[in-house]
Design a protein around this motif. Structure first.
Motif, short mmCIF file in Angstrom:
data_model
loop_
_atom_site.label_atom_id
_atom_site.label_comp_id
_atom_site.label_asym_id
_atom_site.label_seq_id
_atom_site.Cartn_x
_atom_site.Cartn_y
_atom_site.Cartn_z
N ALA A 105 0.97 -1.32 0.02
CA ALA A 105 -0.02 0.16 0.01
C ALA A 105 0.64 1.18 0.08
O ALA A 105 0.61 2.34 -0.75
N GLY A 106 1.84 1.27 0.86
CA GLY A 106 2.82 2.33 0.83
C GLY A 106 3.64 2.58 -0.49
O GLY A 106 3.77 3.73 -0.97
N GLN A 107 3.95 1.42 -0.95
CA GLN A 107 4.67 1.62 -2.29
C GLN A 107 3.56 1.91 -3.37
O GLN A 107 4.23 2.79 -4.26
N SER A 108 2.44 1.64 -3.30
CA SER A 108 1.33 2.23 -4.59
C SER A 108 1.10 3.58 -4.16
O SER A 108 1.08 4.26 -5.20
N VAL A 109 1.13 4.00 -3.15
CA VAL A 109 1.03 5.58 -3.06
C VAL A 109 2.19 6.42 -3.22
O VAL A 109 1.84 7.29 -3.97
N LEU A 110 3.37 5.72 -3.10
CA LEU A 110 4.56 6.68 -3.57
C LEU A 110 4.62 6.40 -4.98
O LEU A 110 4.99 7.40 -5.40
N LEU A 111 4.35 5.26 -5.66
CA LEU A 111 4.37 5.24 -7.19
C LEU A 111 3.51 6.18 -7.70
O LEU A 111 3.68 6.88 -8.84
N ALA A 112 2.23 6.16 -7.33
CA ALA A 112 1.31 7.34 -7.59
C ALA A 112 1.46 8.77 -7.50
O ALA A 112 1.68 9.54 -8.30
N GLU A 113 2.44 9.09 -6.49
CA GLU A 113 2.72 10.20 -6.31
C GLU A 113 3.82 10.48 -7.25
O GLU A 113 3.93 11.60 -7.75
N ASN A 114 4.87 9.76 -7.23
CA ASN A 114 5.90 9.91 -8.38
C ASN A 114 5.42 10.10 -9.74
O ASN A 114 6.02 10.87 -10.35
N ARG A 115 4.31 9.24 -10.23
CA ARG A 115 3.79 9.36 -11.48
C ARG A 115 3.38 10.95 -11.67
O ARG A 115 3.24 11.45 -12.59
N LYS A 116 2.62 11.31 -10.72
CA LYS A 116 2.21 12.80 -10.61
C LYS A 116 3.08 13.49 -10.52
O LYS A 116 3.04 14.79 -11.60
N ILE A 117 4.03 13.63 -9.73
CA ILE A 117 5.07 14.54 -9.88
C ILE A 117 5.95 14.54 -11.27
O ILE A 117 6.36 15.58 -11.69
N GLU A 118 6.09 13.26 -11.65
CA GLU A 118 6.79 13.03 -13.06
C GLU A 118 5.99 13.74 -14.23
O GLU A 118 6.59 14.79 -15.05
N ALA A 119 4.70 13.90 -14.07
CA ALA A 119 3.89 14.68 -15.03
C ALA A 119 3.93 16.23 -14.86
O ALA A 119 4.11 16.97 -16.14
N GLU A 120 3.78 16.47 -13.56
CA GLU A 120 3.98 17.94 -13.24
C GLU A 120 5.30 18.44 -13.87
O GLU A 120 5.56 19.66 -14.47
N LEU A 121 6.45 17.53 -13.46
CA LEU A 121 7.82 18.07 -13.99
C LEU A 121 8.03 17.97 -15.46
O LEU A 121 8.60 18.93 -16.07
N GLU A 122 7.43 17.12 -16.02
CA GLU A 122 7.50 17.11 -17.62
C GLU A 122 6.65 18.45 -18.11
O GLU A 122 7.41 18.88 -19.09
N ALA A 123 5.80 18.55 -17.64
CA ALA A 123 4.78 19.79 -18.17
C ALA A 123 5.55 21.00 -18.11
O ALA A 123 5.63 22.00 -18.87
N GLU A 124 6.18 21.38 -16.77
CA GLU A 124 7.19 22.40 -16.32
C GLU A 124 8.35 22.31 -17.31
O GLU A 124 8.84 23.72 -17.87
N GLU A 125 8.78 21.16 -17.66
CA GLU A 125 10.05 21.27 -18.51
C GLU A 125 9.77 21.55 -19.68
O GLU A 125 10.44 22.56 -20.46
N LYS A 126 8.64 21.41 -20.47
CA LYS A 126 8.05 21.64 -21.58
C LYS A 126 7.96 22.92 -21.94
O LYS A 126 8.11 23.87 -22.82
N ARG A 127 7.39 23.54 -20.77
CA ARG A 127 7.17 25.14 -20.78
C ARG A 127 8.25 25.95 -20.70
O ARG A 127 8.44 26.80 -21.30
N LEU A 128 9.18 25.44 -19.83
CA LEU A 128 10.61 26.00 -19.90
C LEU A 128 11.30 25.96 -21.22
O LEU A 128 11.79 26.76 -21.75
N THR A 129 11.18 24.77 -22.09
CA THR A 129 11.67 24.60 -23.36
C THR A 129 10.99 25.80 -24.18
O THR A 129 11.63 26.48 -25.00
#
Length: 174
Positions: free
Chosen positions: A46-70
């Motif tokens: 359960a802890g790993q699933s929460v962390l994985l979901a959190e990581n996916r959300k963070i990754e999507a946010e960072l990719e969007a921010e990186e695209k915006r910066l580009t």
């Protein structure tokens, strides 16, 4: 002759412990199949699933921010962009360290729970040894060849489930 066979069958029927000086146990299976181990596994997953979901959300946010910066790069001075890009990289590194720390905390919790289980299991295993008049309990993986009759893993799991349940009481009363 007939009398001793009847006694032997009777002892087997009622599950009376057989005296043997050496017993074996599969400690990994004992932990994994016990109610305690099943709960720990569920909690860790359960802890790993929460962390994985959190990581996916963070990754999507960072990719969007990186695209915006580009996209902004063309409209920025090189020095200004470098400062913004460096700040972004620093933030990404900080997030990575934070998320790695969460993953380590989950692993440490699993390891701590396993250690607690084996500490709590010791008196139960000692009692089983006493009942079976054994002198030593050996990890099954360290034995090259043995009779299955000396393996007490199933019996240990039953006893540990009865004595410890899923282990939540041990967490509430350390």
């Amino acid at each position: 002759m007939f009398m001793s066979a009847a006694v032997s069958v009777s002892a087997q029927t009622f599950g009376a412990p057989r005296a043997t000086p050496i017993l074996t146990v599969d400690s990994d299976r004992m932990f994994a199949e016990s109610a305690f181990g099943v709960r720990v596994s569920r909690d860790v997953e359960a802890g790993q699933s929460v962390l994985l979901a959190e990581n996916r959300k963070i990754e999507a946010e960072l990719e969007a921010e990186e695209k915006r910066l580009t996209e902004l790069r063309a409209d920025m001075e090189p020095g200004e962009f470098r400062a913004v890009a460096d700040a972004f990289d620093e933030r990404v590194q900080g997030i990575r360290v934070q998320q790695d720390g969460k993953a380590r905390a989950i692993a440490e919790t699993r390891d701590d729970q396993r250690a607690l289980f084996f500490q709590a299991a010791q008196p139960v295993l000692t009692e089983l040894m006493r009942e079976m008049r054994a002198e030593i309990l050996i990890e099954r993986r360290t034995v090259l060849i043995s009779s299955n009759a000396i393996d007490i893993t199933d019996r240990a799991i039953e006893r540990l489930n009865a004595a410890l349940g899923d282990g939540r009481d041990l967490l509430e009363n350390p």
